[in-house]
Design a protein around this motif. Structure first.
Motif, short mmCIF file in Angstrom:
data_model
loop_
_atom_site.label_atom_id
_atom_site.label_comp_id
_atom_site.label_asym_id
_atom_site.label_seq_id
_atom_site.Cartn_x
_atom_site.Cartn_y
_atom_site.Cartn_z
N LEU A 1 0.83 -1.21 0.00
CA LEU A 1 0.00 0.00 0.00
C LEU A 1 0.86 1.26 0.00
O LEU A 1 0.45 2.30 -0.54
N PHE A 2 2.05 1.18 0.59
CA PHE A 2 2.95 2.33 0.57
C PHE A 2 3.48 2.57 -0.84
O PHE A 2 3.59 3.72 -1.30
N ARG A 3 3.80 1.51 -1.53
CA ARG A 3 4.25 1.66 -2.92
C ARG A 3 3.14 2.24 -3.80
O ARG A 3 3.40 3.06 -4.68
N GLU A 4 1.92 1.79 -3.55
CA GLU A 4 0.80 2.26 -4.36
C GLU A 4 0.38 3.68 -4.02
O GLU A 4 -0.37 4.30 -4.78
N GLY A 5 0.82 4.22 -2.88
CA GLY A 5 0.50 5.58 -2.50
C GLY A 5 -0.67 5.74 -1.57
O GLY A 5 -0.99 6.87 -1.18
N HIS A 6 -1.32 4.63 -1.19
CA HIS A 6 -2.44 4.74 -0.25
C HIS A 6 -1.92 5.12 1.14
O HIS A 6 -2.50 5.97 1.81
#
Length: 823
Positions: A361-366
């Protein structure tokens, strides 16, 4: 275990020749056994078994072979990029069976050095053993090798079931090109017996690759001792197998330790590209607000943020998990509830599934901000991190360099690395031990003048064994406040005052700051904080970096405008915690609070896994029920900073306490007709109006006597406790006397049963009204005989609870109990 390692060091075909002392000398001295290793001919001569052994001397690649390596590496990059020179040199060293070490900044492509040899057709069936320190890093590299380089890889760790027989069988059969594992897993008896000593696997070993090689020096002697034993891996591998070590934080001393531990052979290659990140700016400032308020991190969440993408992607590193939890709570409080999931913790104690999902989720920006420990400190590759913050100093400068390297790893990106240091870091004297300390305790003598011009006086202390022991301990020298200011103690404040550096601004100073020295044990961490010159210069001095080339604002010394990006928030004015009262809880108040707690628990948390005592601890109930005054302000002072549910339930709890107080007040009132307040009651020193007591008064007094007796008993028990804790005879006698007096007062003076109340009613009818006593004497004193309240006694409203032992009468003054000490 010893026999196992002995058998592991010598192959089955090895013979041992043993020479013993003569038999006659065995009784007079210890038997000496000399072992000489005799290797089979195939191990002594590599040419007789070329498939399973390498040349003992490194060979050089010819021009045709060098061109083949470069062509294979260039073919991998299809976006116009080219492999870096140091990457080609390190791959060529592996092809030549040479040991190699590389010191390069994070994000420059050290991982590609391990994958590139498998781009050559002749190495498709070979295998590299890769040692990595962290489980998260191992799992991430497996995905990187598969997706970016097309190389098969496996990680042997707890998140994938560990070292099972099936996994070891697949590795030995050549199913994977790269095997990632920790040094502890690599040197287990299980892995050595089933994999390293497997002839089929040994024939395919290409190299040993040590990632984050600085851990050998930092952890090899204490934290993870198996790192210091990695050199023994050579005994289980074919002769001439190259060992490659890479890291982004190799000081000259650490590099020597790594080469010695890994037993590097002559002719090794050392490539030093330095760890300078040209696209990352550096900011170092002090923590200006109270540390446990965490308002110095407010720059991560702009005021009034309502959009997720308005929060820059950030990593916040802290060395203690409890600090991380508090930081998460503080940053979430600055956001609306629907954005609380944008701030998440990340550390090794969390479940692997949570960490994997959190990183995704951190990579995806959430998720926008991760509060983490070293679990995400080395190797984790997220290309679009904008800010990296280190909360408080690290033990070594290498740790900060590793963590700062997580910023702006993607191409054409820029970032900022921030170090928030404790104020004490600016006063530590960094001079070597053999040099005199600068301005250390100079102002501790009588009449000495400090640099601020103020006289200071020395304090006379008793010469005891404890003080002598403290004096004998070596203490870290400290610098004066003026020198700390010159080192930048007040730079980066909210108002911008103190941002200028005296040595750069030309400001007049009474004393020039001492020279900043690089300490060996911390690798120059305090020198980085205290320097008044370019911070990259200090880093280059520590790690031997080439001259840095920077494409962004260098640091806060060279460009003070960087401090505007990291200003602290407003300091919280937290009230001082009041002194805890003596624990003597009012039973009615405590019972009311427990009943309130049960109602809230059943209403809001039905079926929860925790009990009602977790909602409001018994200790908190005892404190509140023991307060001398029951006011909203006092209850709030005791609970607001310590009870996590104050915001939600504080007002309801206060109403519960006040309602319980009113009920207690009703029990103390003799007659509702004479119950009043301070305005309608008698003034200090005035004689009260006499009144006639009714029979109903005795029943009310009887209700009061029950609680009064309990109060006396509680006081007696507390003093009995004091008695048991007092070893001195005189104090024991005085405490015992006080305890007996309390017990007598609670038993004889305040006890009044229903029979006595009835006899008092008869006494009132006949006009014979007196004080409660024994032998059938009247229980109520004549109204005319009630003594006036002395002028020195303060009147306290009955809405406050006071000790019953301070009550002078139960008649007209029941609403105005004298209190001989300030509330």
């Amino acid at each position: 275990m010893q026999n196992f390692f002995l058998s592991s060091l010598f192959p089955p075909s090895t013979t041992l020749t043993m020479a013993r002392q003569p038999t006659a000398s065995l009784h007079s001295q210890h038997r000496k056994v000399q072992c000489r290793r005799v290797l089979p001919s195939s191990f002594r001569d590599p040419t007789k078994n070329p498939e399973t052994s390498r040349d003992s001397e490194p060979r050089r690649l010819n021009e045709e072979e060098l061109a083949e390596v470069k062509k294979a590496m260039e073919a991998h990059f299809q976006d116009g990029r080219m492999p870096r020179d140091f990457q080609i040199d390190m791959v060529v060293a592996q092809e030549e069976s040479r040991d190699a070490m590389c010191h390069a900044a994070t994000g420059l492509g050290k991982t590609f050095i391990a994958a590139a040899p498998f781009l050559l057709e002749r190495n498709k069936t070979r295998v590299t053993i890769m040692v990595s320190p962290l489980v998260a890093l191992q799992n991430e590299m497996v995905e990187t090798f598969k997706k970016e380089y097309g190389v098969t890889a496996i990680a042997i760790n707890s998140s994938h079931g560990g070292c099972t027989y099936k996994v070891m069988k697949d590795i030995a059969s050549g199913m994977y090109n790269i095997v990632l594992l920790s040094p502890e897993m690599l040197l287990t008896e299980r892995f050595i017996r089933n994999v390293l000593r497997n002839k089929e696997f040994s024939a395919r070993v290409y190299s040993v690759f040590i990632d984050e090689a600085h851990c050998i020096s930092h952890w090899g002697e204490s934290f993870r001792k198996q790192y210091g034993r990695l050199g023994m891996i050579r005994a289980f591998l074919p002769k001439g197998t190259p060992v490659t070590a890479v890291s982004a934080s190799l000081t000259p001393r650490v590099a020597r330790d790594v080469r010695g531990s890994l037993q590097f052979r002559d002719g090794y290659l050392f490539v030093n590209k330095g760890n300078n990140r040209s696209n990352v700016s550096l900011v170092v400032r002090s923590i200006h607000n109270k540390a446990d308020s965490y308002t110095d991190l407010d720059f991560l969440i702009p005021d009034g943020t309502t959009q997720r993408l308005a929060i820059k992607k950030a990593w916040v590193y802290c060395d203690h998990i409890h600090d991380g939890s508090d930081i998460v709570d503080h940053l979430q409080d600055r956001l609306p509830p629907e954005l609380h999931d944008a701030i998440r913790p990340y550390h090794a104690t969390l479940e692997p599934d949570y960490r994997e999902k959190c990183m995704r989720l951190f990579r995806e920006g959430h998720i926008r901000v991760l509060i983490c420990t070293d679990a995400a400190g080395m190797g984790c590759n997220v290309p679009d991190v904008d800010i990296v913050v280190q909360w408080k100093l690290t033990g070594k400068l290498s740790s900060f360099i590793q963590r700062a390297g997580r910023a702006a790893r993607g191409p054409d990106r820029t970032g900022i690395a921030v170090l928030l240091a404790e104020p004490s870091a600016y006063t530590l004297d960094t001079s070597p031990p053999d040099e005199p300390a600068f301005d250390v305790n100079e102002a501790s003598q009588d009449g000495a003048t400090s640099q601020s011009g103020k006289k200071t006086k020395s304090k006379k202390t008793a010469k005891s064994k404890t003080s002598q022991a403290k004096k004998s301990r070596p203490q870290k020298p400290r610098l004066s406040k003026e020198v700390a200011e010159q080192h930048g103690r007040w730079r980066g404040q909210r108002d911008g005052k103190g941002d200028s550096v005296p040595s750069l601004s030309g400001a007049a100073v009474t004393t020039s700051p001492p020279e900043v020295h690089i300490q060996e044990d911390t690798e120059g961490t305090h020198a980085l904080v205290q320097t008044s010159t370019c911070r990259r210069t200090v880093i280059s001095s520590v790690f031997g970096n080439p001259t840095p080339v920077v494409t962004v604002p260098c640091c806060d010394i060279c460009d003070p405008t960087l401090l505007d990006l990291t200003r602290p928030g407003k300091a919280k004015k937290t009230p001082r915690n009041p002194k805890a009262p003596e624990i003597n809880p009012d039973p009615h108040i405590a019972l009311s609070l427990r009943n309130w707690r049960s109602r809230i628990y059943e209403r809001d948390y039905p079926g929860a896994f925790f009990g009602a005592s977790s909602l409001l601890p018994d200790d908190a109930i005892d404190i509140i029920a023991s307060l001398p005054l029951f006011t909203n302000k006092l209850i709030e002072a005791h609970l607001q900073n310590k009870w996590r549910y104050w915001t939600r339930y504080g007002e309801d709890l206060v109403q519960c306490v006040l309602h319980a107080v009113e009920e207690s007040e009703g029990a103390l009132v003799v007659s509702e007709g004479v119950h009043g307040d301070l305005e309608s009651g008698p003034q200090i020193g005035q004689e009260p109006e006499p009144r006639t007591c009714e029979a109903s008064d005795d029943r009310n007094i009887a209700q009061l006597n029950v609680s009064a007796s309990a109060s006396g008993a509680r006081s007696s028990r507390s003093r009995q406790t004091e008695l048991s804790k007092n070893p001195r005879p005189a104090k024991r006698r005085r405490a015992n006397k006080r305890a007996q007096g309390d017990a007598i007062e609670g038993a004889s003076v305040f006890e009044l049963d229903t029979t006595t109340a009835e006899s008092n009613a008869t006494a009132h009818a006949s006009g014979n009204v007196g004080r409660a006593g024994s032998e059938g004497q009247p229980a109520i004193q004549s109204a005319a005989a009630i003594p006036p309240i002395p002028n020195t006694v303060e009147l306290v409203p009955m809405s406050y609870r006071v000790p019953v032992s301070h009550t002078q009468s139960f008649g007209y003054y029941s609403s105005y109990i004298p209190y001989d000490r300030p509330p």
